[in-house]
Design a protein around this motif. Structure first.
Motif, PDB file in Angstrom:
ATOM      1  N   LYS A 101       0.837  -1.209   0.000  1.00 62.80           N
ATOM      2  CA  LYS A 101       0.000   0.000   0.000  1.00 62.80           C
ATOM      3  C   LYS A 101       0.867   1.253   0.000  1.00 62.80           C
ATOM      4  N   LEU A 102       0.418   2.289  -0.728  1.00 57.49           N
ATOM      5  CA  LEU A 102       1.129   3.567  -0.792  1.00 57.49           C
ATOM      6  C   LEU A 102       0.870   4.409   0.455  1.00 57.49           C
ATOM      7  N   HIS A 103       1.935   5.058   0.936  1.00 54.47           N
ATOM      8  CA  HIS A 103       1.822   5.955   2.082  1.00 54.47           C
ATOM      9  C   HIS A 103       2.791   7.123   1.895  1.00 54.47           C
ATOM     10  N   ASN A 104       2.437   8.255   2.486  1.00 53.33           N
ATOM     11  CA  ASN A 104       3.320   9.429   2.541  1.00 53.33           C
ATOM     12  C   ASN A 104       3.784   9.881   1.162  1.00 53.33           C
ATOM     13  N   VAL A 155      -2.759   1.519  -8.309  1.00 44.63           N
ATOM     14  CA  VAL A 155      -2.551   2.931  -8.637  1.00 44.63           C
ATOM     15  C   VAL A 155      -1.656   3.051  -9.864  1.00 44.63           C
ATOM     16  N   ALA A 156      -0.580   2.266  -9.910  1.00 44.75           N
ATOM     17  CA  ALA A 156       0.321   2.298 -11.068  1.00 44.75           C
ATOM     18  C   ALA A 156      -0.429   1.921 -12.339  1.00 44.75           C
ATOM     19  N   LYS A 178      -1.045   4.578 -15.396  1.00 43.99           N
ATOM     20  CA  LYS A 178      -0.133   4.245 -16.501  1.00 43.99           C
ATOM     21  C   LYS A 178      -0.556   5.005 -17.763  1.00 43.99           C
ATOM     22  N   GLY A 179       0.422   5.628 -18.418  1.00 41.21           N
ATOM     23  CA  GLY A 179       0.152   6.355 -19.651  1.00 41.21           C
ATOM     24  C   GLY A 179      -0.139   7.837 -19.458  1.00 41.21           C
ATOM     25  N   ASN A 180      -0.354   8.263 -18.207  1.00 34.15           N
ATOM     26  CA  ASN A 180      -0.546   9.692 -17.925  1.00 34.15           C
ATOM     27  C   ASN A 180       0.817  10.336 -17.756  1.00 34.15           C
ATOM     28  N   ASP A 181       1.197  11.136 -18.716  1.00 33.38           N
ATOM     29  CA  ASP A 181       2.519  11.765 -18.652  1.00 33.38           C
ATOM     30  C   ASP A 181       2.441  13.147 -18.059  1.00 33.38           C
TER      31      ASP A 181
END
Length: 59
Positions: free
Chosen positions: A22-25, A51-52, A56-59
């Motif tokens: 999980k992503l944090h901070n 989330v990745a 993905k693909g958003n630059d």
């Protein structure tokens, strides 16, 4: 803590922790602080792979 050096975008770096997948901070150096702070809040506690895949693909 992980650091990702960006290229071709306003922010210079993205800092984040991954705990149990999980992503944090999540925080950003440079860029538009309002939008990037909101992104950090939206992804807090979310599955890192999900989330990745979503971003993905958003630059």
């Amino acid at each position: 803590m992980f650091t990702y050096k960006t290229c071709g975008v306003c922010s210079r770096e993205i800092h984040f922790d991954i705990v149990d997948g999980k992503l944090h901070n999540v925080s950003f150096d440079g860029g538009c602080p309002g939008n990037l702070a909101a992104i950090g809040k939206l992804v807090e506690g979310q599955d890192a792979k999900a989330v990745a895949d979503l971003l993905k693909g958003n630059d």
